[in-house]
Motif scaffolding. Structure first.
Motif, short mmCIF file in Angstrom:
data_model
loop_
_atom_site.label_atom_id
_atom_site.label_comp_id
_atom_site.label_asym_id
_atom_site.label_seq_id
_atom_site.Cartn_x
_atom_site.Cartn_y
_atom_site.Cartn_z
N GLU A 64 0.87 -1.05 0.08
CA GLU A 64 0.17 0.05 0.04
C GLU A 64 0.59 1.26 0.11
O GLU A 64 0.54 2.23 -0.23
N SER A 209 -5.47 3.17 -10.85
CA SER A 209 -6.14 2.09 -10.06
C SER A 209 -5.25 0.89 -9.87
O SER A 209 -5.33 0.25 -8.64
N SER A 210 -4.25 0.48 -10.74
CA SER A 210 -3.39 -0.56 -10.54
C SER A 210 -2.58 -0.39 -9.36
O SER A 210 -2.07 -1.16 -8.50
N ARG A 212 -2.93 1.61 -6.80
CA ARG A 212 -3.62 1.70 -5.57
C ARG A 212 -4.01 0.31 -4.99
O ARG A 212 -3.85 0.06 -3.93
N GLN A 213 -3.97 -0.57 -5.85
CA GLN A 213 -4.32 -2.03 -5.61
C GLN A 213 -2.91 -2.89 -5.57
O GLN A 213 -2.92 -4.07 -5.22
#
Length: 281
Positions: A64, A209-210, A212-213
């Motif tokens: 994270e 988005s990638s 963030r994951q």
């Protein structure tokens, strides 16, 4: 095993305690460029004398924060553990990217979360202690790391994003981990250099988005990073050459005049000091 990566972890990793121990264990499996990290959670747990749940929790924090990037997911089978790499931006500039997350100072408490190794002390994040250094007042109450929105203004935007699109880009990046923001922008720029970008905004949204994951793996961004480093080195070399030319162009008369001017200024300073002392007497 990379002595280089382990040394960087010892010196610059923002957290201590069990998380630092876990980071060292993962760094022990990395190549010098941060790739090839694929030990299983169970193996790291045995190696660090922690429970698997504890290791899993630290692993989640590392992903994270952007320190550890996922290359490919494993299916849990033998020899098919998830593969990671250590953030290449952290490797090249660990001072600038440390810490990744807010309030990484820690204290040790006797409490333990469910599933933690019995008898081990839990590392709990706490607010930083006040510094003994006296700082001048500022108009802002938080640093760039504490307010990620501020750091967006300091990023290097690719040329394909026109100024009219900067507001949309900044909005997308606010949901992206701070440590991965420039890397995501560089990935878009690198893909554009390869002629693979038709719609940059949707691509940026997908990459953010990638990230963030914890699934974003830089590829074209590394080319952009290398070009930027080469440009910085070239600029420094030109500055050094300019300084050397100025030094060579200086005549002995110039050096003598400069020394006399400095001596005259020193005498004037001493004279004013003596007058002040006499006035006080």
């Amino acid at each position: 095993m990379s002595i280089k990566i382990m040394s960087l972890v010892w010196e610059y990793y923002p957290s201590g305690g069990g998380e630092l121990l876990t980071a060292l264990a993962y760094a022990d499996h990395a190549h010098d460029d941060g790739t090839g990290v694929r030990p299983s959670v169970a193996y790291i747990a045995r190696k660090t004398r922690q429970s698997e749940r504890t290791v899993q929790r630290y692993l989640t924090q590392m992903r994270e924060s952007g320190w550890l990037l996922t290359v490919r997911h494993g299916d849990g089978g033998r020899g098919r553990a998830t593969e990671y790499r250590i953030n290449p931006l952290w490797i090249t500039n660990p001072v600038k990217l440390t810490p990744f997350a807010e309030n990484q100072l820690e204290r040790v408490t006797n409490g333990a979360q469910k599933g933690d190794t019995g008898g081990m002390k839990r590392v709990t994040p706490v607010s930083p202690q006040p510094s003994l250094t006296v700082l001048e007042p500022t108009t802002t109450s938080k640093t760039d790391f504490e307010n990620p929105a501020n750091s967006v203004d300091k990023l290097s935007f690719p040329a394909l994003f026109q100024k009219s699109a900067h507001a949309s880009v900044e909005q997308i990046l606010r949901d992206c981990p701070t440590a991965a923001r420039q890397l995501v922008l560089d990935e878009v720029a690198g893909l554009a250099d390869r002629g693979k970008v038709r719609h940059p905004i949707p691509l940026l949204r997908k990459l953010a988005s990638s990230a963030r994951q914890g699934l974003f793996v830089p590829d074209a961004a590394l080319d952009v990073l290398r070009k930027r480093e080469i440009k910085v080195m070239a600029d420094r070399q030109r500055q050094l050459e300019a300084l050397q030319r100025d030094k060579n162009a200086q005549t002995p008369e110039d050096a003598t005049k400069l020394a006399k001017d400095r001596l005259a200024a020193l005498k004037q300073l001493l004279s004013s000091g003596n007058k002040t002392n006499k006035a006080q007497r």
